[in-house]
Design a protein around this motif. Structure first.
Motif: not given
Length: 75
Positions: A49-53, A71-73, A5-9
């Protein structure tokens, strides 16, 4: 490899006075973004993003122009 999980999500919030231009495929397709870049304004990014990287919701911000877009990269 397990997704982390991305802590910034979900922590992104639109700053007061900024305009959200929505989802963009390329920065050159939007007049507001192209104009800001032509003036030499710098882009900073926030990975919401919900998940990191995974880069499924990267928020691009130009503070000088008070605009943001997503943007969705991911692949």
């Amino acid at each position: 490899m397990a997704l982390q999980r991305n802590p910034n999500s979900g922590k992104w919030s639109l700053p007061s006075g900024y305009t959200d231009l929505g989802w963009q495929r390329h920065s050159g397709e939007c007049k507001e973004i192209a104009d800001a870049l032509a003036k030499g304004y710098k882009i900073r990014e926030f990975d919401n993003s919900l998940y990191q990287n995974r880069c499924t919701d990267v928020v691009n911000i130009i503070d000088d122009a008070k605009i943001v877009w997503h943007i969705d990269m991911s692949d």
